[in-house]
Write an enzyme that holds these catalytic residues in place. Structure first.
Site, short mmCIF file in Angstrom:
data_model
loop_
_atom_site.label_atom_id
_atom_site.label_comp_id
_atom_site.label_asym_id
_atom_site.label_seq_id
_atom_site.Cartn_x
_atom_site.Cartn_y
_atom_site.Cartn_z
N ASP A 131 58.25 15.95 6.55
CA ASP A 131 57.21 15.87 7.57
C ASP A 131 55.86 15.53 6.92
O ASP A 131 55.65 15.77 5.73
CB ASP A 131 57.05 17.22 8.27
CG ASP A 131 58.13 17.48 9.32
OD1 ASP A 131 58.94 16.58 9.60
OD2 ASP A 131 58.17 18.61 9.84
N ARG A 183 59.60 8.04 9.98
CA ARG A 183 59.36 8.48 11.36
C ARG A 183 57.90 8.19 11.65
O ARG A 183 57.02 8.61 10.91
CB ARG A 183 59.60 9.99 11.50
CG ARG A 183 59.12 10.52 12.85
CD ARG A 183 58.91 12.04 12.86
NE ARG A 183 60.11 12.78 12.59
CZ ARG A 183 60.13 13.98 12.02
NH1 ARG A 183 59.00 14.57 11.64
NH2 ARG A 183 61.26 14.60 11.80
N LYS A 186 52.21 10.19 16.32
CA LYS A 186 50.76 9.97 16.46
C LYS A 186 49.96 10.84 15.50
O LYS A 186 48.92 10.44 15.01
CB LYS A 186 50.33 10.26 17.90
CG LYS A 186 50.83 9.22 18.89
CD LYS A 186 50.15 9.37 20.23
CE LYS A 186 50.81 8.47 21.26
NZ LYS A 186 50.19 8.61 22.59
C1 LIG Z 1 60.24 14.42 16.50
C2 LIG Z 1 58.79 14.62 16.23
C3 LIG Z 1 58.37 14.91 14.96
C4 LIG Z 1 57.02 15.07 14.67
N1 LIG Z 1 56.62 15.26 13.38
C5 LIG Z 1 55.31 15.31 13.10
C6 LIG Z 1 54.83 15.34 11.77
O1 LIG Z 1 55.60 15.33 10.79
N2 LIG Z 1 53.50 15.40 11.55
C7 LIG Z 1 52.60 15.39 12.59
O2 LIG Z 1 51.39 15.41 12.35
N3 LIG Z 1 53.02 15.37 13.88
C8 LIG Z 1 54.34 15.32 14.15
N4 LIG Z 1 54.74 15.25 15.45
C9 LIG Z 1 53.77 15.50 16.55
C10 LIG Z 1 53.08 14.22 16.98
O3 LIG Z 1 52.24 13.78 15.94
C11 LIG Z 1 52.26 14.43 18.24
O4 LIG Z 1 51.33 15.44 18.05
C12 LIG Z 1 53.08 14.76 19.46
O5 LIG Z 1 54.31 14.12 19.45
C13 LIG Z 1 52.34 14.33 20.75
O6 LIG Z 1 52.15 12.95 20.74
P1 LIG Z 1 52.91 11.93 21.74
O7 LIG Z 1 53.36 10.77 20.96
O8 LIG Z 1 53.97 12.64 22.48
O9 LIG Z 1 51.77 11.36 22.68
P2 LIG Z 1 50.60 12.08 23.60
O10 LIG Z 1 49.75 10.94 23.95
O11 LIG Z 1 50.07 13.25 22.89
O12 LIG Z 1 51.45 12.56 24.80
C14 LIG Z 1 52.06 11.68 25.74
C15 LIG Z 1 52.69 12.47 26.87
O13 LIG Z 1 53.75 13.27 26.35
C16 LIG Z 1 53.82 14.52 26.98
N5 LIG Z 1 53.57 15.59 25.99
C17 LIG Z 1 53.15 15.43 24.73
N6 LIG Z 1 53.06 16.61 24.10
C18 LIG Z 1 53.41 17.55 25.01
C19 LIG Z 1 53.52 18.96 24.99
N7 LIG Z 1 53.24 19.66 23.90
N8 LIG Z 1 53.92 19.59 26.12
C20 LIG Z 1 54.22 18.89 27.23
N9 LIG Z 1 54.14 17.56 27.31
C21 LIG Z 1 53.75 16.89 26.23
C22 LIG Z 1 52.77 14.50 28.05
O14 LIG Z 1 53.36 14.04 29.25
C23 LIG Z 1 51.77 13.49 27.53
O15 LIG Z 1 51.02 12.92 28.56
C24 LIG Z 1 56.08 15.02 15.73
C25 LIG Z 1 56.49 14.72 17.03
C26 LIG Z 1 57.82 14.50 17.28
C27 LIG Z 1 58.22 14.12 18.67
#
Ligand SMILES: Cc1cc2nc3c(=O)[nH]c(=O)nc-3n(C[C@H](O)[C@H](O)[C@H](O)COP(=O)(O)OP(=O)(O)OC[C@H]3O[C@@H](n4cnc5c(N)ncnc54)[C@H](O)[C@@H]3O)c2cc1C
Length: 306
Positions: A131, A183, A186
């Protein structure tokens, strides 16, 4: 924005967890985002995920290890997880955080600990995802990953990049030269504007740029997002470029957009669910709330229900 910063601030104060854990409605709420406190509970959650057509990735929650002994306990935990995956036959790999393995104590310690887990995964034919954490450790995380990748093959160890970082496109280009399984997400930490795009639009544009670079590389990558616009951009790009559904996977977090997880799996896309578990769930849980302050309302409603 204020709510997000406040929640991220609270996420860094684990002392508040003691308060939070005594508060049973909040504890109940965590079960939406955290699969339980033990490996057994996570295995059960993963069985259900597998039954819905998705694979999984174990994430043992413990971001603030302070001693060498604790980092070694993390290695034992992950080796136990890898053994349980082999025994039970569930479809899952593992995700690790280098700070859990001692990155902030000594990078060499983190490397040795990570290496022990990756070597175990290699023997079992499994895969370890490193990660990505806060920007102060981006470079050292990449450096350690490169050392691991020099020793283990493409399908044994991979890394994460965050589209909110200004450096990420260049990092992706560099890592693809090795090559590496990446991976793209955002990014979940509070970062200053010097290193990260402050505007969501730039983060999203960069996400799409990096996604295209990854999909065109011919390597199997993870597209980690719940954002329907990012997902649609990925589907459109893959179909336009003739990239098959088997050539990449979508990844989402446990408990977030379960409807979309099931739908994409039904449509024949590969879907992997990241399954956090463990006693130290507090900072992870608070970051999930910070991502969507509307979730706080969900917590409050649950609290009122008692
Ligand atoms: C499999 C996986 C691994 C990850 N690994 C890392 C990592 O190693 N390092 C790191 O910094 N981050 C990691 N993340 C977190 C990532 O960086 C984001 O903070 C997170 O995924 C929210 O971004 P988004 O792409 O969903 O978009 P956003 O623009 O944040 O969200 C888009 C839409 O998704 C839905 N959504 C998003 N989050 C939530 C929530 N918590 N509850 C309910 N609905 C929600 C909502 O409908 C929102 O409008 C990971 C995420 C995933 C899915």
């Amino acid at each position: 924005m204020v709510a997000k910063s406040a929640l991220l601030f609270l996420s860094r104060h684990e002392g508040l967890k003691d308060f939070a854990t005594q508060f049973s409605p909040l504890k109940r709420m965590t079960t939406r985002f955290v699969a339980g406190e033990t490996i057994d509970e996570a295995v059960e959650a993963i069985r259900a995920i597998n039954a819905s057509g998705a694979s999984a990735s174990f994430d043992h929650l413990n971001e603030s290890v302070a001693s060498v002994g604790e980092t070694e306990a993390e290695v034992r935990e992950y080796r136990e997880v890898l053994a349980r995956i082999s025994e039970t036959g569930i479809d899952s790999n593992v995700s690790i955080k280098l700070t859990q393995f001692g990155l902030e104590i000594d990078p060499e310690l983190a490397y040795r600990n990570a290496r022990a887990v990756v070597a175990d995964a290699a023997e079992r034919g499994n895969f370890v995802r490193v990660d990505m954490e806060q920007s102060s450790v981006t470079q050292v995380t990449i450096d350690i990953f490169k050392r691991l990748r020099a020793e283990f093959d493409l399908n044994t160890v991979g890394i994460v990049l965050q589209s909110y970082l200004r450096r990420t496109y260049r990092d992706a280009e560099e890592l693809l030269e090795i090559p590496a399984r990446i991976r793209i997400c955002k990014g979940a930490y509070n970062e200053p504007p010097e290193v990260a795009f402050p505007d969501k639009k730039d983060v999203d544009d960069n996400y799409v740029r990096v996604m295209k670079l990854l999909l065109s590389s011919g390597v199997y990558h993870g597209i980690a997002t719940h954002d329907e616009r990012m997902i649609q951009a990925t589907i459109n790009y893959a179909s336009r470029e003739g990239i098959s559904k088997e050539a990449f996977e979508f990844q989402m977090l446990y408990g977030v957009r379960r409807d979309l997880q099931v739908q994409l799996a039904r449509e024949g896309y590969r879907m992997r669910v990241y399954v956090p578990y463990g006693r130290h769930w507090y900072p992870y849980f608070m970051r999930r709330l910070a991502e969507r302050p509307a979730n706080v309302w969900f917590v409050v409603k649950n609290m009122m229900r008692g």
